[in-house]
Design a protein around this motif. Structure first.
Motif, short mmCIF file in Angstrom:
data_model
loop_
_atom_site.label_atom_id
_atom_site.label_comp_id
_atom_site.label_asym_id
_atom_site.label_seq_id
_atom_site.Cartn_x
_atom_site.Cartn_y
_atom_site.Cartn_z
N ALA A 198 4.63 -0.59 16.42
CA ALA A 198 3.40 -0.59 17.21
C ALA A 198 3.70 -0.75 18.70
CB ALA A 198 2.48 -1.71 16.73
N LEU A 211 14.59 -2.29 11.22
CA LEU A 211 14.02 -2.48 12.55
C LEU A 211 14.36 -1.34 13.52
CD1 LEU A 211 14.27 -5.89 14.41
CD2 LEU A 211 14.33 -3.70 15.56
N PRO A 255 9.59 -9.74 12.05
CA PRO A 255 9.93 -10.36 10.77
C PRO A 255 11.42 -10.73 10.69
CG PRO A 255 8.60 -8.39 10.42
CD PRO A 255 8.93 -8.43 11.88
N VAL A 303 -2.47 0.25 14.92
CA VAL A 303 -2.69 -0.71 13.84
C VAL A 303 -1.36 -1.39 13.54
CG1 VAL A 303 -3.69 -1.11 11.56
CG2 VAL A 303 -4.42 0.87 12.91
N GLY A 304 -1.31 -2.71 13.77
CA GLY A 304 -0.07 -3.46 13.63
C GLY A 304 0.39 -3.92 15.00
N SER A 305 1.24 -4.95 15.03
CA SER A 305 1.67 -5.49 16.33
C SER A 305 3.16 -5.80 16.32
CB SER A 305 0.88 -6.76 16.66
OG SER A 305 1.05 -7.70 15.61
N VAL A 340 -7.23 -9.64 12.92
CA VAL A 340 -8.17 -8.85 12.10
C VAL A 340 -7.46 -7.65 11.49
CG1 VAL A 340 -10.37 -9.39 13.24
CG2 VAL A 340 -8.98 -7.55 14.12
N VAL A 378 16.91 -10.38 2.91
CA VAL A 378 15.89 -11.42 3.11
C VAL A 378 16.21 -12.63 2.25
CG1 VAL A 378 13.44 -11.98 2.86
CG2 VAL A 378 14.13 -9.72 3.70
N ASP A 401 8.03 0.65 8.87
CA ASP A 401 8.25 0.33 7.46
C ASP A 401 7.21 0.94 6.52
OD1 ASP A 401 10.43 -1.09 8.24
OD2 ASP A 401 9.83 -2.98 7.29
N ALA A 404 12.22 1.58 12.93
CA ALA A 404 10.81 1.34 13.26
C ALA A 404 10.59 1.60 14.75
CB ALA A 404 10.39 -0.08 12.89
N VAL A 428 -5.04 -3.38 16.94
CA VAL A 428 -5.64 -4.26 15.94
C VAL A 428 -4.54 -4.70 15.00
CG1 VAL A 428 -7.25 -4.38 14.01
CG2 VAL A 428 -7.84 -3.05 16.04
N THR A 429 -4.42 -6.00 14.80
CA THR A 429 -3.38 -6.48 13.89
C THR A 429 -3.88 -7.62 13.02
OG1 THR A 429 -1.13 -7.34 13.73
CG2 THR A 429 -2.41 -8.04 15.63
N GLU A 479 2.53 -1.40 3.41
CA GLU A 479 1.11 -1.78 3.46
C GLU A 479 0.26 -0.50 3.50
OE1 GLU A 479 -1.01 -4.12 3.31
OE2 GLU A 479 0.41 -5.77 3.06
N LEU A 496 21.96 -7.09 16.22
CA LEU A 496 21.20 -5.84 16.15
C LEU A 496 21.25 -5.06 17.47
CD1 LEU A 496 18.05 -6.67 13.99
CD2 LEU A 496 19.63 -4.77 13.64
N VAL A 539 -7.22 -4.07 9.40
CA VAL A 539 -7.98 -2.86 9.10
C VAL A 539 -8.17 -2.83 7.59
CG1 VAL A 539 -7.88 -0.34 9.03
CG2 VAL A 539 -7.19 -1.56 11.11
C1 LIG Z 1 13.36 -11.92 6.63
C2 LIG Z 1 13.57 -10.52 7.14
C3 LIG Z 1 14.79 -10.17 7.66
C4 LIG Z 1 15.01 -8.88 8.12
N1 LIG Z 1 16.21 -8.59 8.65
C5 LIG Z 1 16.42 -7.34 9.13
C6 LIG Z 1 17.65 -7.00 9.69
O1 LIG Z 1 18.57 -7.80 9.77
N2 LIG Z 1 17.80 -5.74 10.18
C7 LIG Z 1 16.80 -4.82 10.13
O2 LIG Z 1 16.98 -3.71 10.61
N3 LIG Z 1 15.61 -5.12 9.59
C8 LIG Z 1 15.40 -6.35 9.08
N4 LIG Z 1 14.19 -6.65 8.52
C9 LIG Z 1 13.17 -5.59 8.46
C10 LIG Z 1 12.46 -5.40 9.80
O3 LIG Z 1 11.89 -6.62 10.21
C11 LIG Z 1 11.41 -4.32 9.66
O4 LIG Z 1 12.04 -3.11 9.39
C12 LIG Z 1 10.57 -4.15 10.91
O5 LIG Z 1 9.92 -5.34 11.23
C13 LIG Z 1 9.55 -3.05 10.70
O6 LIG Z 1 8.67 -3.01 11.74
P1 LIG Z 1 7.22 -2.39 11.60
O7 LIG Z 1 6.63 -2.40 12.96
O8 LIG Z 1 7.31 -1.10 10.90
O9 LIG Z 1 6.43 -3.32 10.60
P2 LIG Z 1 6.26 -4.89 10.44
O10 LIG Z 1 7.25 -5.62 11.23
O11 LIG Z 1 6.19 -5.15 9.01
O12 LIG Z 1 4.85 -5.16 11.08
C14 LIG Z 1 3.65 -4.70 10.51
C15 LIG Z 1 2.51 -5.11 11.38
O13 LIG Z 1 1.31 -4.59 10.86
C16 LIG Z 1 0.33 -5.62 10.70
N5 LIG Z 1 -0.53 -5.21 9.59
C17 LIG Z 1 -0.19 -5.05 8.30
N6 LIG Z 1 -1.27 -4.63 7.60
C18 LIG Z 1 -2.29 -4.52 8.47
C19 LIG Z 1 -3.65 -4.12 8.37
N7 LIG Z 1 -4.16 -3.74 7.23
N8 LIG Z 1 -4.39 -4.13 9.48
C20 LIG Z 1 -3.87 -4.51 10.68
N9 LIG Z 1 -2.60 -4.91 10.83
C21 LIG Z 1 -1.82 -4.89 9.73
C22 LIG Z 1 1.16 -6.87 10.49
O14 LIG Z 1 0.43 -8.02 10.81
C23 LIG Z 1 2.31 -6.60 11.46
O15 LIG Z 1 1.93 -6.92 12.76
C24 LIG Z 1 13.96 -7.93 8.05
C25 LIG Z 1 12.73 -8.29 7.51
C26 LIG Z 1 12.53 -9.57 7.05
C27 LIG Z 1 11.21 -9.93 6.48
#
Ligand SMILES: Cc1cc2nc3c(=O)[nH]c(=O)nc-3n(C[C@H](O)[C@H](O)[C@H](O)COP(=O)(O)OP(=O)(O)OC[C@H]3O[C@@H](n4cnc5c(N)ncnc54)[C@H](O)[C@@H]3O)c2cc1C
Lengths: 417, 452
Positions: free
Chosen positions: A15, A294, A44, A9-11, A79, A155, A276, A297, A34-35, A243, B96, A81
């Motif tokens: 994920a 990041l 992000p 779940v997530g992309s 889509v 951010v 996250d 993650a 599924v994302t 989330e 990064l 979840v």
């Molecule tokens: C503007 C910005 C700048 C950043 N700069 C840095 C940086 O310089 N250094 C750093 O380390 N980190 C940075 N970050 C944070 C970093 O992007 C995140 O830590 C990282 O993206 C986390 O990855 P993730 O896979 O856990 O979640 P996310 O990247 O948040 O992805 C979550 C995924 O889950 C999907 N999703 C959410 N809810 C649902 C649901 N209910 N059903 C299905 N899919 C769902 C979303 O569509 C997305 O695909 C930054 C973030 C932002 C917004």
């Protein structure tokens, strides 16, 4: 009902790493992703560069369609979840369909946290977490003359720089005592602030927004103490929240995030979480933390994938270490490790006002706890290893402080080359 | 099938910190004299024993971390070359990737404000030839694996060998290289024990294979080759024999075939004993080694103490040189490029005469070392000159193919395994002397070759 062995779940980062890890060990088991996001996977973190125009939205994909095909992943973008039934092992989706799973990893990341400011629901504002957010902000930015950014985390600062460069008058409003707290200390924050001010931004720290109201196509921002600001663009960047909404009634234990053990497993059989949205061990203490960055993650996603596939090579999670890099107005800041200075730790700082080079080291019992630099480059990955390996640096600490780049490399080459 | 890649290898013991590699890199990449911009960084450090040199360079990791932490998709591992490629048009300069890399392999270039990393100069790295001391090497062994991987594997899948044995590797590589038009003889020993002669009425190879006696391998193979020639069919006659089968009871037929110049390739897998039947000594077992027939310890009446084998090993490959074979060489699986070059030459030579290839094969079970150490033990044998890698043809004489300039003390090899654990200082001294004596003999032959 569709049935899958591994449901992702997530992309985003967590994920995608989970998929890679699963396929390294299990070439056959069915995988479905599924994302909620409709676009090809992106980070992000790249979005500030989409806002600035440096990165074209169609040139930021972390993976292409061929990746999913090659790895035989059923890819279902767009889509969300909506509910997870962990008893029946079924995920319900926003389009009304459902998927049965044997194992699921929740990598749903975080979304902007919206502060409870009176009037916020009356005005239109921007956030920055998704590609669509970025595209909207980019459009609005071209027309903005007067922008207000709430929150001086990374951010907010990234977005503020873009707004400044696009020609807007920008005011950053931050509740805390200084910018980018959590990653950079006061000296570093001072250097960052100075760069922003030199470029025309206004910064109001220790300042709280108490009300928002629309007025003649603009937004009136009321600050504690009576001042008001007017904005044609308001960006809310006051932090993120994981989330989790779809977990209501699932039995998956949460605190600030989804609680996981050192293999990213939740309290519920067949459910893992990473990135996250997860709350996991900290490298520095017992309390589980949200280390929403990041690199973590990816590490967590990898571990979750290995655990789900039963990969015997799995090494338990060592705990999150804060890590970050920040690029601002052509300068860079790097932070590795904890900024806390515990009992008995030494803090060593040097700062050269002429070059703007700033370096800070936190050491305890000859071990490195954290290192921070502005305009002073060192290899962050090497430093992170020195911290995680708890390498005894007693004999070299003076040299490390003088020349973190070369001494770090020397140590790397001797210890883990 | 996964691919194997080339790599830049660094030997710190040969580096004197001259910086030529860095100058070459900065010059080729940036037309600059500023060595801080070099993508290979050599760092000097003072130790009790003088200066030591360290390296920071992109490892082109197999499972790279930099690519996974890049938010812009700007770093990708090229599946063909193995190089991690940086796309400057996608990179957003966030740094990064430098968090992801534990090796300082990708770093900020302060001149441009962008990250920079080694791209191996598209397979022709400028730093390597610039090194005047041979401390940098561009290792291209991967080509062998990639190429060989595409050829048909002529051995049965799954073998009954001991865990950690390198003979499977030898058998598969050799048969792949020799190809399907081969008749294979495998006398009693580990090779048939591992399955060449097959199971349940089927052979273990996809080429005709037979199981001669220990004594008559070369004689039978000579007859078969002649018969094929008589009916006009071109085949490679290949024997894969153990050292016991070659140097002890099989020696008479081997010597005869070599003397007559029979057209065959005779490969000896020398694990220095009869390992298949319970680790008895052979004439190739080295002095001092424990085997089940050269035991260690007091005799049952306590009258005398055994300390392993009391005689030196027979140097079979040198004896084969004295047959003036079409080709003789020694090889080791720790040096696959060398082994392959020799295999190619041996195959060629076997079309007109007798080719002999002697491969040293550390035996995890009989020599008593951990199963993951086979290559390490094989490498140590060469690095100490316990084993020397050379080749011989009647035209060019003997010459070293991998000379070892600064051999390690033989104890580095001996202590890597259990069969020498009991050695007394006198025995170690004897072995060290033998190593030097053997080296002088081969050196003398090599000098004579040059003189001629
Ligand atoms: C503007 C910005 C700048 C950043 N700069 C840095 C940086 O310089 N250094 C750093 O380390 N980190 C940075 N970050 C944070 C970093 O992007 C995140 O830590 C990282 O993206 C986390 O990855 P993730 O896979 O856990 O979640 P996310 O990247 O948040 O992805 C979550 C995924 O889950 C999907 N999703 C959410 N809810 C649902 C649901 N209910 N059903 C299905 N899919 C769902 C979303 O569509 C997305 O695909 C930054 C973030 C932002 C917004």
């Amino acid at each position: 009902m569709e049935q899958t062995q591994y449901l992702i779940v997530g992309s985003s980062h967590a994920a995608l790493e989970a998929i890679t890890a699963i396929r390294m060990h299990d070439g056959e088991g069915s995988i479905t992703l599924v994302t909620r996001d409709p676009h090809l996977p992106y980070s992000p973190t790249v979005l500030p560069y989409v806002v600035s125009g440096r990165s074209a939205p169609d040139n930021i994909a972390l993976r292409d369609a061929a990746f999913f095909e090659q790895n035989r992943v059923g890819y279902r973008p767009g889509v969300a979840v909506t509910r997870l039934d962990t008893t029946r092992k079924v995920a319900e989706l926003a389009d009304g369909s459902a998927i049965g799973y044997a194992k699921v990893v929740l990598a749903t990341g975080a979304s902007p946290a919206i502060p409870p400011i009176p009037g916020l629901d009356q005005v239109s504002y921007h956030v920055l977490r998704t590609l669509d957010d970025a595209t909207r902000l980019r459009e609005a930015m071209q027309r903005s003359r007067q922008a207000v950014v709430l929150g001086a985390g990374l951010v907010g600062m990234h977005a503020a720089e873009n707004l400044v460069k696009a020609g807007a008058n920008v005011t950053i409003v931050e509740m805390g005592p200084h910018l980018t707290s959590g990653y950079f200390d006061q000296t570093a924050a001072g250097l960052i602030e100075q760069a922003f001010v030199e470029n025309g931004a206004k910064i109001r720290t220790r300042s709280r927004v108490v009300g928002l109201a629309p007025e003649g196509g603009e937004i009136v921002v009321a600050l504690e103490g009576g001042d008001t600001l007017r904005a044609d663009l308001l960006l809310v960047a006051t932090g993120v929240r994981p989330e989790l909404d779809y977990l209501d009634g699932s039995g998956v234990a949460t605190d600030r995030g989804i609680l996981v053990d050192d293999t990213m497993r939740t309290n519920v059989e067949g459910v893992w979480a990473a990135g996250d949205c997860a709350q996991a061990r900290s490298f520095y203490g017992d309390e589980p933390v949200m280390n929403a960055i990041l690199p973590d993650a990816t590490v967590q996603g990898r571990i979750a994938g290995m655990a789900m596939a039963g990969d015997p090579g799995l090494k338990p999670y060592a705990g999150g270490v804060p890590l970050n890099t920040y690029h601002f107005f052509g300068r860079h800041a790097i932070s590795v490790g904890s900024s806390a200075v515990p009992e008995g730790a030494q803090e060593r700082v040097r700062f050269d006002p002429a070059s703007g080079r700033h370096l800070k080291l936190i050491m305890k019992d000859g071990r490195l706890l954290g290192i921070y630099g502005v305009n002073e480059f060192f290899d962050a990955g090497v430093m992170a290893q020195l911290i995680q390996r708890r390498t005894d640096l007693s004999a070299v600490q003076d040299r490390l402080f003088e020349q973190p780049l070369t001494v770090g490399r020397e140590l790397m080459s001797q210890i883990w080359r | 099938m996964g691919r194997s890649f080339n790599t830049i290898a660094f030997d710190p013991s040969k580096c004197d910190g001259c910086g030529d590699c860095m100058r070459a890199c900065a010059s080729v990449k940036y037309d600059s004299e500023d060595t801080s911009r070099s993508l290979i960084q050599i760092l000097g450090r003072e130790t009790d024993k003088g200066s030591a040199f360290e390296l920071a360079l992109c490892r082109q990791c197999g499972d790279p971390k930099c690519t996974t932490v890049c938010p812009a998709g700007a770093l990708t591992k090229n599946g063909e070359s193995g190089v991690i490629e940086w796309d400057g048009s996608k990179c957003v300069d966030c740094l990064l990737c430098t968090i992801g890399c534990s090796y300082a392999g990708i770093a900020l270039d302060e001149t441009t404000g962008r990250v920079s990393k080694c791209d191996t100069c598209a397979g022709n790295p400028a730093c390597v030839p610039a090194c005047p001391h041979g401390a940098l090497r561009y290792v291209t062994t991967s080509n062998i694996y990639n190429e060989v991987g595409d050829w048909e594997d002529l051995f049965a899948p799954g073998l009954a060998g001991c865990q950690g044995c390198n003979t499977e590797l030898l058998m598969r590589h050799t048969l792949r290289r020799v190809g399907p038009d081969t008749v294979l003889a495998t006398p009693p020993g580990c090779v048939p024990g591992m399955g060449s002669v097959g199971f349940n009425g089927t052979t273990g190879t996809k080429v005709p294979v037979f199981h001669p006696l220990l004594t008559n391998t070369a004689a039978m193979l000579a007859g078969i080759k002649r018969q094929y020639k008589r009916v006009g069919r071109e085949i490679t006659a290949l024997a894969i024999a153990g050292d016991g089968g070659a140097s002890d009871v099989g020696f008479q037929s081997l010597s005869g075939a070599a003397e007559r110049g029979e057209q065959m390739l005779f490969m000896v897998v020398d694990n220095e004993g009869y390992m298949n039947t319970g680790m008895q000594r052979s004439s190739c077992t080295p002095y001092g080694a424990w085997t089940s027939t050269t035991p260690v310890g007091k005799s049952s009446d306590g009258s005398h103490l055994s300390q392993g084998k009391t005689q030196d090993a027979k140097n079979l490959p040198l004896i084969m040189v004295n047959h003036r074979c079409a080709y003789v060489a020694t090889a080791s699986t720790a040096y696959m490029e060398d082994l392959y070059e020799k295999l190619d030459k041996a195959i060629q030579a076997s079309k007109t005469g007798f080719a002999y290839l002697h491969v040293y094969s550390p035996c995890t079970t009989g020599w008593r070392f951990p199963t993951d150490q086979n290559m390490e033990v094989a490498r140590k044998a060469v690095e100490t000159n316990f084993v020397m890698l050379w080749e011989y043809t009647p035209d060019t004489g003997v010459h070293f193919t991998r000379p070892v300039d600064k051999p390690l003390p033989v104890t580095d090899y001996l202590k890597a395994m259990g069969r020498f654990r009991h050695l007394s200082p006198e025995q170690i001294e004897h072995i060290q002397k033998k190593v030097e004596e053997n080296r002088r003999i081969v050196e003398r032959l090599a000098e004579n070759a040059h003189a001629a």
